[in-house]
Enzyme design. Sequence first.
Site, PDB file in Angstrom:
ATOM      1  CG  ASP A   1     -38.455  37.965  64.582  1.00 32.16           C
ATOM      2  OD1 ASP A   1     -39.164  37.101  65.215  1.00 32.16           O
ATOM      3  OD2 ASP A   1     -38.176  38.960  65.231  1.00 32.16           O
TER       4      ASP A   1
ATOM      5  CD  GLU B   1     -45.655  38.271  68.333  1.00 30.94           C
ATOM      6  OE1 GLU B   1     -45.683  39.470  68.501  1.00 30.94           O
ATOM      7  OE2 GLU B   1     -44.657  37.728  69.017  1.00 30.94           O
TER       8      GLU B   1
END
Length: 332
Positions: free
Chosen positions: A51, A220
């Site tokens: 991420d 997401e």
Amino acid sequence: MSLTSRTGTRRTTRRTALLAVPAAILLALVPSSASAYPNPGTVTGATVVHDPTMIRTSSGQYLLYATGGGISNRASADRIAFSGGADAFSSRPGWWRTYSSVPEAWAPDISFHGGKYLMYYSVSTFRSQNSAIGLATSTTGRPGSWTDQGIVYTSRSSNDYNAIDPNLFVDDDGKWWLSFGSFWTGIKMIQINPSTGKQLSSNVTRYSLASGPTSTGAVEAPYIVKRNGYYYLFASYDTCCAGVNSTYKVKVGRATSITGPYRDKNGVAMMNNGGTPVLESHGRYIGPGGQSIMKDGDSDLIVYHYYDGQANGTPKLGINLLNWSSGWPVAY
């Protein structure tokens, strides 16, 4: 999100030349195959990340932050060779323990506004909606310099959303917006007060931007940019964090309003699991996602992680350029 705190079924736990970047970097970013999706550009050193979010400082240094610990850090002078550094937080804020027993932070989002660096991030526990988005600020953006500003937004088990994976967007009119979300009913957005970095008290609406497949809700990691009069919403879909079995992919939709509706190239609404593919698995590069978008010079980069099929599914840093000439982002 911690790799030990996530599963493949649900996650709870960003002209084609760069003005200030050497030509060698551009060559490194050119796809090495003729597949539908490009290979990531060459990066070396401390490239095991998850991420990632990246920014370039006024001195020309690239600062990258990623999931894990007190928000892990990498740095680079040329966007190819990355070195590891200390965490963003030298000591982790005490409130994190309300949401994570570890405790650690996930999915940071770094930006620079009003003469300071801002980093939104999330804290949660595996398979829990007991989650919180936090905010930290810094004058330098460097590890150890961050001052935590506390909680921005939360979720709990009674909610139909999960308050993780934040992304700040500042519009041309000076309004601030924060998108976030993981599984359940998908991607949400709130308006932010620029003075505090927290929700604007005069607008407490929670907008819905995208939803995943009805069977799993697997969407997401939102990230929004504005290009050529459109707002573009990037998001990660499907199975993350399962190593070589990951099916993560990045899709995008666009809208004429920041709050949507976002639709893909074929007109399918992202609230109906729409989205035009930007990156998908190919060859050794499995499950690309957790993306952020970074403007560098006059070009855009997509910065993400993938699972390396030649390294037992280790999560690694991917960087590609984006071409917008068709009206839709194409990675190359």
